[in-house]
Write a protein that holds these residues in place. Structure first.
Motif, short mmCIF file in Angstrom:
data_model
loop_
_atom_site.label_atom_id
_atom_site.label_comp_id
_atom_site.label_asym_id
_atom_site.label_seq_id
_atom_site.Cartn_x
_atom_site.Cartn_y
_atom_site.Cartn_z
N LYS A 1 12.56 85.72 -18.58
CA LYS A 1 11.45 86.53 -18.07
C LYS A 1 11.09 86.08 -16.66
CE LYS A 1 9.60 88.02 -22.40
NZ LYS A 1 8.89 87.59 -23.60
N ILE A 2 10.59 87.03 -15.89
CA ILE A 2 10.29 86.73 -14.48
C ILE A 2 8.88 87.16 -14.11
CG2 ILE A 2 11.03 87.06 -12.08
CD1 ILE A 2 13.85 87.61 -13.10
N ILE A 3 8.16 86.23 -13.51
CA ILE A 3 6.82 86.51 -12.99
C ILE A 3 6.87 86.28 -11.48
CG2 ILE A 3 4.37 85.90 -13.09
CD1 ILE A 3 5.04 84.31 -15.68
N THR A 4 6.33 87.21 -10.70
CA THR A 4 6.31 87.01 -9.25
C THR A 4 4.93 87.34 -8.68
OG1 THR A 4 7.03 89.27 -8.70
CG2 THR A 4 8.77 87.67 -9.08
N VAL A 5 4.79 87.14 -7.38
CA VAL A 5 3.55 87.47 -6.67
C VAL A 5 3.91 88.34 -5.46
CG1 VAL A 5 1.50 86.51 -5.52
CG2 VAL A 5 2.69 85.15 -7.26
N ASP A 6 3.09 89.28 -5.12
CA ASP A 6 3.14 90.18 -3.94
C ASP A 6 2.98 91.64 -4.36
OD1 ASP A 6 3.33 88.26 -1.98
OD2 ASP A 6 5.41 88.65 -1.44
N ALA A 7 3.92 92.14 -5.17
CA ALA A 7 3.92 93.57 -5.54
C ALA A 7 4.30 94.47 -4.37
CB ALA A 7 2.59 94.01 -6.15
N VAL A 8 5.33 94.05 -3.61
CA VAL A 8 5.90 94.95 -2.60
C VAL A 8 6.85 95.91 -3.31
CG1 VAL A 8 5.71 93.30 -0.68
CG2 VAL A 8 7.79 93.34 -2.06
N LYS A 9 7.26 96.97 -2.61
CA LYS A 9 8.05 98.04 -3.23
C LYS A 9 9.24 97.56 -4.05
CE LYS A 9 7.06 102.59 -2.14
NZ LYS A 9 6.66 102.91 -0.76
N ASP A 10 10.09 96.72 -3.45
CA ASP A 10 11.29 96.26 -4.16
C ASP A 10 10.94 95.48 -5.42
OD1 ASP A 10 12.67 97.40 -2.10
OD2 ASP A 10 13.44 95.52 -1.26
N GLY A 11 9.88 94.72 -5.33
CA GLY A 11 9.42 93.98 -6.51
C GLY A 11 8.93 94.93 -7.58
N GLN B 1 2.51 99.66 -15.79
CA GLN B 1 1.64 99.94 -14.63
C GLN B 1 2.46 100.13 -13.35
OE1 GLN B 1 -0.75 96.45 -15.22
NE2 GLN B 1 -2.48 97.60 -16.07
N ALA B 2 3.59 99.44 -13.27
CA ALA B 2 4.45 99.57 -12.09
C ALA B 2 5.05 100.97 -12.02
CB ALA B 2 5.56 98.52 -12.12
N VAL B 3 5.46 101.49 -13.16
CA VAL B 3 6.03 102.85 -13.20
C VAL B 3 5.00 103.84 -12.66
CG1 VAL B 3 6.87 104.68 -14.73
CG2 VAL B 3 7.56 102.30 -15.14
N GLU B 4 3.76 103.65 -13.04
CA GLU B 4 2.69 104.56 -12.59
C GLU B 4 2.35 104.38 -11.12
OE1 GLU B 4 -1.15 104.85 -14.60
OE2 GLU B 4 0.02 104.89 -16.47
N ALA B 5 2.33 103.14 -10.68
CA ALA B 5 1.84 102.86 -9.31
C ALA B 5 2.89 103.14 -8.24
CB ALA B 5 1.40 101.40 -9.22
N LEU B 6 4.17 103.02 -8.60
CA LEU B 6 5.25 103.09 -7.59
C LEU B 6 5.22 104.31 -6.66
CD1 LEU B 6 8.65 101.71 -8.93
CD2 LEU B 6 7.67 101.35 -6.67
N PRO B 7 5.07 105.52 -7.21
CA PRO B 7 5.15 106.69 -6.33
C PRO B 7 4.14 106.70 -5.18
CG PRO B 7 5.18 107.37 -8.63
CD PRO B 7 4.90 105.91 -8.62
#
Ligand code: GYE
Length: 304
Positions: free
Chosen positions: A233-243, A294-300
């Motif tokens: 499993k992977i946890i990261t910080v930032d939430a830029v597009k590629d992430g 939430q990423a699926v929803e936020a991406l667009p």
């Protein structure tokens, strides 16, 4: 620009504010978005921007700041690559009467009079959010974590480690078994992860201090024949597009947001500081977290 004889330092005579901005580098997607935000906001605010990229080296940033002092800019803003070692150059700015704004990263200095304000995220809080999610996620399961740290000595590396450690401290089943810097870059994350995969028999979780290192780790995990997001499993910080894309694709499991769009707030602060107005000593940016759904929803509609 500043420096015309007889005018005040505040406006250089023609009312235009000149800002010298010493950027960290171009190490990550976050940084690229931050640079763009600063450049666009300066343009919109009618602030003349002198911009330099220090390639993640403190000496380069110090050189840039000294050159801004020499050019008599109205205000200096910078994102310190590491926390310590700034007092001398900041004192030079102070003696020259040029206000300094810290943006994104903090300095570790006893003397708070060396800068006007610090605009940026609460990195300890970000680390905590990452750790709290993991505590919830794994319950009492034995969990081996490897940590990909940001640039050694940088505020976000120090604080994200600290916040995470604090959050998992009450869960002895969660152990950080290895921790090393990947310098906030994709290549760095990949290389360190390759080494971890060889030296650590069972890794359950990667905690990467930014998306880019997490994305590098994904490459290493896949090359080792494992499935990121499942086997590890992977946890990261930032939430830029590629992430966010990797999160939506199920390769990352959780991202803590760190907002790089600091430009507008920075220009507002600069205008106030140059006008001699009082500003808050600390301005914290607002942030959230993202699960895969939430990423699926936020991406667009994601801006960066
Ligand atoms: O998280 C990372 C970048 O200082 C908050 O620097 C910033 C960090 C960001 O390289 O991606």
């Amino acid at each position: 620009g500043g420096g015309d004889g007889g005018s005040t330092a505040a406006s250089g005579g023609d009312g235009t504010i000149t800002m010298g901005f010493a950027q960290v580098g171009a190490e990550s997607g976050w940084r690229t978005a931050n640079t763009k935000s600063v450049q666009e906001a300066a343009e919109e605010a009618g602030i003349e921007l002198k911009f330099s990229d220090a390639q993640q080296k403190q000496e380069n940033q110090i050189k840039a700041i000294r050159s801004y002092i020499q050019q008599k800019v109205d205000v200096i803003a910078f994102s310190p690559v590491v926390e310590t070692g700034w007092d001398t150059v900041l004192l030079e700015a102070k003696r020259a009467g040029i206000p300094v704004i810290l943006t994104d990263r903090a300095v570790d200095s006893e003397d708070e009079s060396l800068y006007e304000t610090f605009l940026g995220s609460d990195f300890v809080e970000e680390g905590k959010k990452a750790g709290e999610w993991l505590v919830e996620e794994v319950g009492s399961e034995p969990t081996s974590v490897v940590e990909l740290q940001g640039t050694t000595g940088a505020a976000p590396a120090i604080d994200r480690q600290e916040g995470f450690a604090e959050a998992v401290a009450g869960s002895p089943n969660i152990q950080v078994v290895a921790s090393q810097t990947g310098d906030f870059t994709r290549t760095g994350g990949k290389q360190v992860m390759e080494a971890f995969l060889k030296s650590q028999p069972d890794i359950d979780v990667v905690y990467a201090h930014n998306d880019d290192m997490g994305l590098g780790a994904i490459e290493a995990i896949e090359a080792a024949g494992k499935v990121p997001g499942k086997d590890i499993k992977i946890i990261t910080v930032d939430a830029v597009k590629d992430g966010m894309q990797a999160l939506a694709d199920g390769k990352i499991n959780f991202i803590v947001e760190c907002n790089p769009l600091l430009g507008d707030q920075l220009m507002e602060l600069a205008e106030k500081v140059v006008a001699g107005e009082e500003v808050e000593k600390r301005v914290v940016t607002e942030e959230t977290t993202f699960t895969q759904e939430q990423a699926v929803e936020a991406l667009p509609t994601r801006e960066y």
